[in-house]
Design a protein around this motif. Structure first.
Motif, PDB file in Angstrom:
ATOM      1  N   ARG A 242       0.825  -1.215   0.000  1.00  0.00           N
ATOM      2  CA  ARG A 242       0.000   0.000   0.000  1.00  0.00           C
ATOM      3  C   ARG A 242       0.859   1.264   0.000  1.00  0.00           C
ATOM      4  O   ARG A 242       0.483   2.281  -0.603  1.00  0.00           O
ATOM      5  CB  ARG A 242      -0.962  -0.043   1.182  1.00  0.00           C
ATOM      6  N   VAL A 243       2.023   1.212   0.650  1.00  0.00           N
ATOM      7  CA  VAL A 243       2.971   2.325   0.577  1.00  0.00           C
ATOM      8  C   VAL A 243       3.344   2.592  -0.879  1.00  0.00           C
ATOM      9  O   VAL A 243       3.403   3.739  -1.331  1.00  0.00           O
ATOM     10  CB  VAL A 243       4.243   2.014   1.406  1.00  0.00           C
ATOM     11  N   ASN A 244       3.587   1.530  -1.621  1.00  0.00           N
ATOM     12  CA  ASN A 244       3.970   1.669  -3.024  1.00  0.00           C
ATOM     13  C   ASN A 244       2.861   2.318  -3.848  1.00  0.00           C
ATOM     14  O   ASN A 244       3.122   3.126  -4.748  1.00  0.00           O
ATOM     15  CB  ASN A 244       4.321   0.306  -3.607  1.00  0.00           C
ATOM     16  N   LEU A 245       1.617   1.961  -3.540  1.00  0.00           N
ATOM     17  CA  LEU A 245       0.486   2.567  -4.253  1.00  0.00           C
ATOM     18  C   LEU A 245       0.360   4.048  -3.895  1.00  0.00           C
ATOM     19  O   LEU A 245       0.096   4.886  -4.768  1.00  0.00           O
ATOM     20  CB  LEU A 245      -0.808   1.824  -3.914  1.00  0.00           C
ATOM     21  N   VAL A 246       0.540   4.369  -2.627  1.00  0.00           N
ATOM     22  CA  VAL A 246       0.499   5.776  -2.213  1.00  0.00           C
ATOM     23  C   VAL A 246       1.598   6.553  -2.923  1.00  0.00           C
ATOM     24  O   VAL A 246       1.387   7.660  -3.427  1.00  0.00           O
ATOM     25  CB  VAL A 246       0.649   5.904  -0.688  1.00  0.00           C
ATOM     26  N   ALA A 247       2.808   5.982  -2.970  1.00  0.00           N
ATOM     27  CA  ALA A 247       3.935   6.654  -3.612  1.00  0.00           C
ATOM     28  C   ALA A 247       3.640   6.911  -5.090  1.00  0.00           C
ATOM     29  O   ALA A 247       3.944   7.983  -5.631  1.00  0.00           O
ATOM     30  CB  ALA A 247       5.193   5.804  -3.466  1.00  0.00           C
ATOM     31  N   ARG A 248       3.046   5.919  -5.732  1.00  0.00           N
ATOM     32  CA  ARG A 248       2.728   6.072  -7.155  1.00  0.00           C
ATOM     33  C   ARG A 248       1.748   7.203  -7.391  1.00  0.00           C
ATOM     34  O   ARG A 248       1.941   8.050  -8.267  1.00  0.00           O
ATOM     35  CB  ARG A 248       2.163   4.758  -7.687  1.00  0.00           C
ATOM     36  N   TRP A 249       0.670   7.225  -6.582  1.00  0.00           N
ATOM     37  CA  TRP A 249      -0.359   8.229  -6.796  1.00  0.00           C
ATOM     38  C   TRP A 249       0.023   9.599  -6.262  1.00  0.00           C
ATOM     39  O   TRP A 249      -0.532  10.616  -6.697  1.00  0.00           O
ATOM     40  CB  TRP A 249      -1.690   7.749  -6.213  1.00  0.00           C
ATOM     41  N   SER A 250       0.980   9.642  -5.367  1.00  0.00           N
ATOM     42  CA  SER A 250       1.491  10.939  -4.925  1.00  0.00           C
ATOM     43  C   SER A 250       2.180  11.653  -6.080  1.00  0.00           C
ATOM     44  O   SER A 250       2.223  12.877  -6.128  1.00  0.00           O
ATOM     45  CB  SER A 250       2.470  10.754  -3.756  1.00  0.00           C
ATOM     46  N   ARG A 251       2.717  10.847  -7.030  1.00  0.00           N
ATOM     47  CA  ARG A 251       3.341  11.428  -8.220  1.00  0.00           C
ATOM     48  C   ARG A 251       2.314  11.697  -9.321  1.00  0.00           C
ATOM     49  O   ARG A 251       2.350  12.735  -9.963  1.00  0.00           O
ATOM     50  CB  ARG A 251       4.419  10.487  -8.768  1.00  0.00           C
ATOM     51  N   LEU A 252       1.390  10.760  -9.522  1.00  0.00           N
ATOM     52  CA  LEU A 252       0.428  10.880 -10.620  1.00  0.00           C
ATOM     53  C   LEU A 252      -0.692  11.867 -10.330  1.00  0.00           C
ATOM     54  O   LEU A 252      -1.108  12.628 -11.196  1.00  0.00           O
ATOM     55  CB  LEU A 252      -0.185   9.506 -10.929  1.00  0.00           C
ATOM     56  N   ASP A 253      -1.199  11.802  -9.111  1.00  0.00           N
ATOM     57  CA  ASP A 253      -2.368  12.607  -8.726  1.00  0.00           C
ATOM     58  C   ASP A 253      -2.259  12.903  -7.234  1.00  0.00           C
ATOM     59  O   ASP A 253      -2.718  12.116  -6.399  1.00  0.00           O
ATOM     60  CB  ASP A 253      -3.648  11.823  -9.034  1.00  0.00           C
ATOM     61  N   PRO A 254      -1.639  14.025  -6.858  1.00  0.00           N
ATOM     62  CA  PRO A 254      -1.401  14.326  -5.439  1.00  0.00           C
ATOM     63  C   PRO A 254      -2.649  14.257  -4.565  1.00  0.00           C
ATOM     64  O   PRO A 254      -2.589  13.792  -3.429  1.00  0.00           O
ATOM     65  CB  PRO A 254      -0.832  15.752  -5.485  1.00  0.00           C
ATOM     66  N   ALA A 255      -3.791  14.709  -5.081  1.00  0.00           N
ATOM     67  CA  ALA A 255      -5.025  14.689  -4.286  1.00  0.00           C
ATOM     68  C   ALA A 255      -5.414  13.246  -3.959  1.00  0.00           C
ATOM     69  O   ALA A 255      -5.763  12.920  -2.823  1.00  0.00           O
ATOM     70  CB  ALA A 255      -6.155  15.392  -5.034  1.00  0.00           C
TER      71      ALA A 255
END
Length: 278
Positions: A242-255
């Motif tokens: 789940r950390v990895n998913l958060v990291a990915r979306w923090s780059r793609l879509d910060p919101a």
């Protein structure tokens, strides 16, 4: 190892995550903290989990692409050295690298070098997880391979390409994806998430939204696979997915990244974990 062995580490991760909310989400720092806090045996599982991103980066480097996923544990320089003489990759993955570097060599006798390098590489990676991983890592890698295979098979079918060239690895599900002409590949009764994956790939024109829907399936599966693990390595690996998913979306879509981050922090509530365990 008993689940309670990592109680302090899990509690510390919650504090770190809360602090990261103000300082910026740093997935690499979280991984480093976990590697310092778990046993050598469990650290191998953590590194194997992140081996996926190293394979991704290795394939990109070999193909001359500039893309580099920051979740990989090896730098570009280290990956370049691995392409010449692999020493840090899982043996199955290293064998593929050596086979493609020397198609006439001994390793090539065990690797089908007629297929794309990337397909052979990830097939070897998932095989390594199946052999060397613990309960969570084996189940997660099988799920992740299946999910990616379904998405690839649906896309290949829609484009009129050979599905067999898109599917990684073997097994019953992989074979079914290649030979079935049914809309659900005849897998609806076996895979509860297949309709959601097919719908996301076929019906969602917005690529970002498509990825968002598929990652929701990943998040849910990561939670379910460790539903009864609270402080052991399987709970930590589930958290890292789940950390990895958060990291990915923090780059793609910060919101959306912040939304997922809030769910991650809530999942680390120590009081709830203790109540659930009792």
């Amino acid at each position: 190892m008993f689940g309670s062995d990592y109680y302090c580490l899990v509690a510390g991760l919650r504090e770190y995550a809360l602090d990261a909310d103000t300082k910026g989400f740093d997935a690499r720092a979280i991984v480093a903290e976990i590697l310092d806090g778990v046993s050598a045996r469990d650290a191998k599982q953590v590194r194997l989990l992140y081996g996926y991103y190293d394979c991704e980066n290795l394939a990109a480097l070999r193909a001359g692409r500039a893309a580099h996923n920051p979740l990989g544990l090896l730098t570009r320089e280290e990956l370049a050295a691995e392409l010449k003489s692999p020493k840090r990759l899982p043996e199955a993955v290293a064998r593929v690298v050596r086979a493609y570097a020397d198609p006439e060599g001994e390793d090539a006798e065990q690797v089908d070098t007629a297929q794309r390098f990337e397909r052979a590489l990830f097939g070897a990676y998932y095989a390594a997880c199946e052999r060397a991983g613990g309960d969570f890592l084996r189940a997660w890698s099988e799920f992740d391979r299946t999910l990616r295979n379904i998405a690839a098979a649906v896309s290949a079918r829609a484009a009129g390409r050979n599905v067999g060239e898109a599917v990684v690895g073997g097994g019953d599900v992989a074979e079914q994806l290649q030979r079935s002409s049914a809309s659900d590949f005849g897998l609806r009764g076996e895979l509860p998430y297949i309709d959601a994956v097919i719908a996301a790939v076929n019906e969602e024109a917005n690529l970002v939204e498509k990825e968002r829907k598929i990652d929701r399936i990943r998040w849910r599966e990561a939670e379910e696979l460790a539903a009864f693990d609270y402080f052991d390595i399987d709970a930590i690996l589930s958290y890292l997915v789940r950390v990895n998913l958060v990291a990915r979306w923090s780059r793609l879509d910060p919101a959306h990244g912040r939304e997922m981050f809030a769910r991650l922090v809530e999942a680390l509530d120590g009081r709830k974990l203790i109540e659930n365990k009792q």
